[in-house]
Design a protein around this motif. Structure first.
Motif, PDB file in Angstrom:
ATOM      1  N   VAL A 325       0.870  -1.180   0.000  1.00 26.70           N
ATOM      2  CA  VAL A 325       0.000   0.000   0.000  1.00 26.70           C
ATOM      3  C   VAL A 325       0.902   1.223   0.000  1.00 26.70           C
ATOM      4  CG1 VAL A 325      -1.737   1.292   1.269  1.00 26.70           C
ATOM      5  CG2 VAL A 325      -1.865  -1.203   1.185  1.00 26.70           C
ATOM      6  N   VAL A 326       0.787   2.035  -1.053  1.00 27.29           N
ATOM      7  CA  VAL A 326       1.738   3.118  -1.273  1.00 27.29           C
ATOM      8  C   VAL A 326       0.998   4.447  -1.361  1.00 27.29           C
ATOM      9  CG1 VAL A 326       3.560   3.986  -2.778  1.00 27.29           C
ATOM     10  CG2 VAL A 326       3.207   1.523  -2.549  1.00 27.29           C
ATOM     11  N   ASP A 334       7.534  -1.664   0.911  1.00 23.11           N
ATOM     12  CA  ASP A 334       7.098  -2.185   2.208  1.00 23.11           C
ATOM     13  C   ASP A 334       6.083  -3.306   2.001  1.00 23.11           C
ATOM     14  OD1 ASP A 334       6.846  -2.502   4.910  1.00 23.11           O
ATOM     15  OD2 ASP A 334       5.519  -0.786   5.211  1.00 23.11           O
ATOM     16  N   PRO A 335       6.511  -4.450   1.458  1.00 21.89           N
ATOM     17  CA  PRO A 335       5.557  -5.538   1.175  1.00 21.89           C
ATOM     18  C   PRO A 335       5.045  -6.188   2.449  1.00 21.89           C
ATOM     19  CG  PRO A 335       7.797  -6.300   0.812  1.00 21.89           C
ATOM     20  CD  PRO A 335       7.893  -4.817   1.090  1.00 21.89           C
ATOM     21  N   LEU A 336       3.774  -6.570   2.428  1.00 28.42           N
ATOM     22  CA  LEU A 336       3.163  -7.288   3.538  1.00 28.42           C
ATOM     23  C   LEU A 336       2.765  -8.672   3.044  1.00 28.42           C
ATOM     24  CD1 LEU A 336       2.018  -7.252   6.459  1.00 28.42           C
ATOM     25  CD2 LEU A 336      -0.164  -6.528   5.457  1.00 28.42           C
ATOM     26  N   PRO A 337       3.478  -9.740   3.444  1.00 27.29           N
ATOM     27  CA  PRO A 337       3.097 -11.098   3.011  1.00 27.29           C
ATOM     28  C   PRO A 337       1.664 -11.403   3.440  1.00 27.29           C
ATOM     29  CG  PRO A 337       5.271 -11.099   4.041  1.00 27.29           C
ATOM     30  CD  PRO A 337       4.672  -9.742   4.293  1.00 27.29           C
ATOM     31  N   THR A 354      -7.970  -7.906   4.999  1.00 25.26           N
ATOM     32  CA  THR A 354      -8.291  -6.862   5.970  1.00 25.26           C
ATOM     33  C   THR A 354      -7.413  -7.060   7.188  1.00 25.26           C
ATOM     34  OG1 THR A 354     -10.133  -5.753   7.108  1.00 25.26           O
ATOM     35  CG2 THR A 354     -10.096  -8.159   7.150  1.00 25.26           C
ATOM     36  N   GLU A 355      -7.366  -6.068   8.060  1.00 28.98           N
ATOM     37  CA  GLU A 355      -6.480  -6.174   9.213  1.00 28.98           C
ATOM     38  C   GLU A 355      -7.078  -7.034  10.316  1.00 28.98           C
ATOM     39  OE1 GLU A 355      -3.316  -3.376  11.539  1.00 28.98           O
ATOM     40  OE2 GLU A 355      -5.266  -2.484  11.099  1.00 28.98           O
ATOM     41  N   CYS A 356      -8.408  -7.112  10.398  1.00 24.73           N
ATOM     42  CA  CYS A 356      -9.060  -7.865  11.467  1.00 24.73           C
ATOM     43  C   CYS A 356     -10.303  -8.549  10.913  1.00 24.73           C
ATOM     44  CB  CYS A 356      -9.435  -6.937  12.624  1.00 24.73           C
ATOM     45  SG  CYS A 356     -10.289  -7.770  13.981  1.00 24.73           S
ATOM     46  N   GLU A 374      -6.722 -12.334   7.139  1.00 29.00           N
ATOM     47  CA  GLU A 374      -6.290 -11.364   8.142  1.00 29.00           C
ATOM     48  C   GLU A 374      -4.828 -11.023   7.906  1.00 29.00           C
ATOM     49  OE1 GLU A 374      -8.158 -11.115  12.042  1.00 29.00           O
ATOM     50  OE2 GLU A 374      -6.205 -11.744  12.847  1.00 29.00           O
ATOM     51  N   ALA A 375      -4.572  -9.762   7.584  1.00 27.11           N
ATOM     52  CA  ALA A 375      -3.218  -9.280   7.317  1.00 27.11           C
ATOM     53  C   ALA A 375      -2.850  -8.274   8.397  1.00 27.11           C
ATOM     54  CB  ALA A 375      -3.141  -8.655   5.936  1.00 27.11           C
ATOM     55  N   GLU A 376      -2.301  -8.792   9.485  1.00 23.15           N
ATOM     56  CA  GLU A 376      -1.928  -7.921  10.599  1.00 23.15           C
ATOM     57  C   GLU A 376      -0.847  -6.955  10.139  1.00 23.15           C
ATOM     58  OE1 GLU A 376      -0.284  -8.283  15.208  1.00 23.15           O
ATOM     59  OE2 GLU A 376      -0.813 -10.068  14.053  1.00 23.15           O
ATOM     60  N   GLY A 377      -1.051  -5.687  10.405  1.00 23.85           N
ATOM     61  CA  GLY A 377      -0.089  -4.683   9.984  1.00 23.85           C
ATOM     62  C   GLY A 377      -0.380  -4.090   8.625  1.00 23.85           C
ATOM     63  N   LEU A 378      -1.555  -4.389   8.042  1.00 23.69           N
ATOM     64  CA  LEU A 378      -1.934  -3.808   6.760  1.00 23.69           C
ATOM     65  C   LEU A 378      -1.974  -2.284   6.883  1.00 23.69           C
ATOM     66  CD1 LEU A 378      -2.964  -4.380   3.843  1.00 23.69           C
ATOM     67  CD2 LEU A 378      -5.278  -4.302   4.783  1.00 23.69           C
ATOM     68  N   LYS A 379      -1.245  -1.613   6.012  1.00 24.13           N
ATOM     69  CA  LYS A 379      -1.180  -0.156   6.081  1.00 24.13           C
ATOM     70  C   LYS A 379      -2.542   0.468   5.789  1.00 24.13           C
ATOM     71  CE  LYS A 379       2.277   2.106   4.431  1.00 24.13           C
ATOM     72  NZ  LYS A 379       3.360   2.631   3.544  1.00 24.13           N
ATOM     73  N   THR A 380      -2.818   1.569   6.448  1.00 21.26           N
ATOM     74  CA  THR A 380      -4.071   2.279   6.233  1.00 21.26           C
ATOM     75  C   THR A 380      -4.125   2.830   4.812  1.00 21.26           C
ATOM     76  OG1 THR A 380      -4.189   2.896   8.567  1.00 21.26           O
ATOM     77  CG2 THR A 380      -5.483   4.201   7.022  1.00 21.26           C
ATOM     78  N   LEU A 381      -5.272   2.661   4.166  1.00 26.05           N
ATOM     79  CA  LEU A 381      -5.474   3.193   2.826  1.00 26.05           C
ATOM     80  C   LEU A 381      -5.810   4.680   2.928  1.00 26.05           C
ATOM     81  CD1 LEU A 381      -7.626   0.272   1.374  1.00 26.05           C
ATOM     82  CD2 LEU A 381      -5.183   0.664   1.054  1.00 26.05           C
ATOM     83  N   ASN A 382      -4.993   5.489   2.307  1.00 28.48           N
ATOM     84  CA  ASN A 382      -5.172   6.929   2.401  1.00 28.48           C
ATOM     85  C   ASN A 382      -6.470   7.355   1.725  1.00 28.48           C
ATOM     86  OD1 ASN A 382      -4.874   9.799   2.200  1.00 28.48           O
ATOM     87  ND2 ASN A 382      -2.658   9.541   2.412  1.00 28.48           N
ATOM     88  N   ASN A 383      -7.295   8.126   2.422  1.00 30.83           N
ATOM     89  CA  ASN A 383      -8.574   8.563   1.860  1.00 30.83           C
ATOM     90  C   ASN A 383      -8.412   9.476   0.658  1.00 30.83           C
ATOM     91  OD1 ASN A 383      -9.807   7.116   3.862  1.00 30.83           O
ATOM     92  ND2 ASN A 383     -10.398   8.892   5.094  1.00 30.83           N
TER      93      ASN A 383
END
Length: 565
Positions: A325-326, A334-337, A354-356, A374-383
């Protein structure tokens, strides 16, 4: 009892069953966890509370407590109030380390028999100020032996916890839901064997701890071929994963099904016969897995999510994929497996990242399913917008999307709580015209199911037809006119229709915000806006549709040939 390690050839009673064990499964259960006492409300030390739900006194001296991989041997040093628990009493364990973010806990008696196991984590629906520390997690019903992991709640006691006494929110819970077979995976690489994977290993992942007898294990079969496993066991301590070992390399089979005649949960809830589809895993390439829906600006209290889909007929392993998420102007570094273990993705499946997962399920009223990731640590999607990259483990791009408010329908004054849906899997996800606001009739979001705005090629043909594919506007009576048929299926659509050359230069505008009925036909005689005839070659027919009531929208293009006889 749970089947803890049952070889197929063993016909004896399950370990922990009625075979002379002094202790039974669930005689002592985890009942309260103080993992983060700081800042303290009243209790300044970490502690773990055990509850004796059996009908006899039990001495826990010498029992083994595991917190993740850390092992403790219980003694009076760790249990200052004593290791002897009377029926219905509590024992408090101190001098241990409990990770703040969550852990797997297991308790074994002197004979190395698994008495209880559970996980704890930070509840998504707990008060944010309690998440800062000082408040314990309590089990509302210790009789839900196998489901304690799913029901932790923050203590409501003014002291911040209730060590050694009844929890602050005692509730009688009922479990009537059978276990769900979530997904299938192969073995994971063995670090001690240079990354090798046992070729005949298959793992089935369930939504909760399951019970299965040796007789039922012997009836598990892979079809076609009616292949029986050589061995099978539930992975301890949580018993949510059934591991099967087959005499053939399953990963060489294009597609197969594994059938399970019967499992139950601890309460005896039975889902009936189960089966799971699996097959040989392909390496992900560009477009093989697609970003299909994005909820980047949810309503308050709802989670963000990214939906993936598999448009082809191949299997992929989620372990091989990562999400980046950039934000605008930042690198994709910053890849999230998406999985730390093998997790097969089935052709045609929708997976929602999703994160939860509990938060996602409750917000959108979703059933237990293997579709939720569940992807713990998923970066917030900028609005304000950004870019999402889906890559393989090596960083090769599999799909990418630039998202933002400009991709929503213009009539929407507020896009909060409305997801962006991909219109067509045949068109690029990086094309902003291939995205549309989710329809109101679907609640403005479709996590885990077909998009409300999705159209297949067959459906596109019904919506927008151009005939013939080559026409000759030379007034000789043969294919002099191009017929353009728009079939939105209902009245009220606003249609735009124009024609360009291959460079995008406007040739003719046929409809500008035309109000149409369920079907409307336009014709073109090959004339440009100034009345001159277009030269021979290729022209592009552009059409847009917009419904001001529902907010639905579509965009289509067709190429046609122009010849003169």
């Amino acid at each position: 009892m749970l089947a803890q390690d049952v070889p197929i050839t063993d016909g004896d009673a399950l370990p922990g069953g009625d075979s002379g064990q002094v202790t039974g499964w669930g005689d002592v259960v985890f009942n309260e966890v103080m993992a983060d006492p700081n800042p303290p409300v009243q209790f300044a030390r970490e502690y773990l509370e055990l509850y004796n739900r059996s009908e006899r006194s039990l001495d826990l001296e010498g029992w083994v407590l595991n917190i993740n991989t850390r092992k403790y041997t219980l003694s009076e040093t760790m249990m200052p109030e004593g290791t002897l628990l009377a029926p219905g009493s509590f024992g408090v364990v101190t001098n241990i380390t409990l990770p703040n973010g969550g852990a797997t806990m297991s308790l074994f008696d002197h004979g190395e028999f698994l008495v209880h196991a559970a996980r704890y984590g930070v509840p998504w629906d707990g008060a944010d100020w309690k998440k800062e520390g000082g408040w314990s997690l309590e089990s509302p019903d210790p009789e839900q032996v196998c489901n304690i992991s799913f029901h932790w709640e923050y203590s409501t006691d003014p002291a911040g916890g209730t060590p050694g006494r009844i929890n602050s929110n005692p509730t009688v819970l009922e479990d009537i839901d059978p276990p769900v077979l979530l997904y299938t995976g192969y073995g994971d690489p063995d670090e001690d064997a240079l990354g090798s994977v046992e070729p005949g290993l298959l793992r089935l992942f369930f939504s909760e701890p399951v019970v299965i007898s040796p007789e039922e294990l012997q009836q598990i079969v892979v079809v076609p071929g009616n292949i029986l496993p050589l061995g099978a066991h539930l992975l301890v301590p949580l018993s949510t994963v059934l591991e099967l070992s087959f005499p053939v390399n399953l990963q060489e089979r294009h597609i197969f099904r594994v059938k399970i005649p019967r499992v139950t949960d601890c309460q005896g809830n039975n889902p009936g016969p189960l089966e799971s589809m699996a097959g040989s895993v392909s390496e992900p390439v560009f477009g093989s897995v697609q970003i299909n829906e994005i909820m980047y600006d949810p309503v308050e209290g709802h989670p963000e999510y990214i939906e993936l889909t598999l448009p082809g007929n191949r299997f992929y392993d989620l372990r091989e994929l990562a999400i980046h998420v950039v934000e605008e102007g930042e690198p994709a570094d910053d890849p999230l497996p998406l999985s730390d273990h093998s997790r097969l993705m089935v052709p045609g499946e929708y997976l929602v990242v999703t994160e939860c997962v509990p938060h996602l399920r409750e917000a959108y009223h979703l059933e237990r399913s293997g579709q939720w990731v569940e992807a713990e640590g998923l970066k917030t999607l900028n609005n304000s917008g950004g870019t999402i990259y889906l890559t393989d483990r090596a960083g090769n791009v599999v799909d990418w999307v630039n998202y933002g408010d400009q991709m929503h329908v213009e009539i929407l004054s507020d896009t909060r709580g409305i997801s962006l849906e991909r219109i067509s899997g045949e068109r690029s996800g990086s094309d902003p015209n291939n995205w549309h606001s989710a329809a109101a009739i679907e609640g403005y979001a479709t996590p885990g199911r077909v998009n409300s705005q999705a159209l297949t090629e067959a459906e596109t043909d019904q919506l927008f037809k151009v005939e013939p594919g080559v026409f000759s506007p030379d007034n000789d009576g043969y294919h002099d006119l191009l017929e353009i048929i728009v079939s939105p299926g209902e009245s009220g659509w606003i249609i735009g229709l124009w024609i360009t050359d291959l460079q995008g230069n406007l040739l003719r505008n046929l409809a500008n915000n035309h109000l149409s009925g369920p079907l409307v036909t336009y014709t073109w005689d090959g004339a440009r806006e100034d009345g001159s005839m277009v030269p021979p070659g290729i022209c592009v027919i552009h059409a847009t549709g917009y419904h001001p009531v529902t907010g639905d929208r579509w965009i289509r293009k067709r190429a046609v040939g122009v010849v003169y006889r």
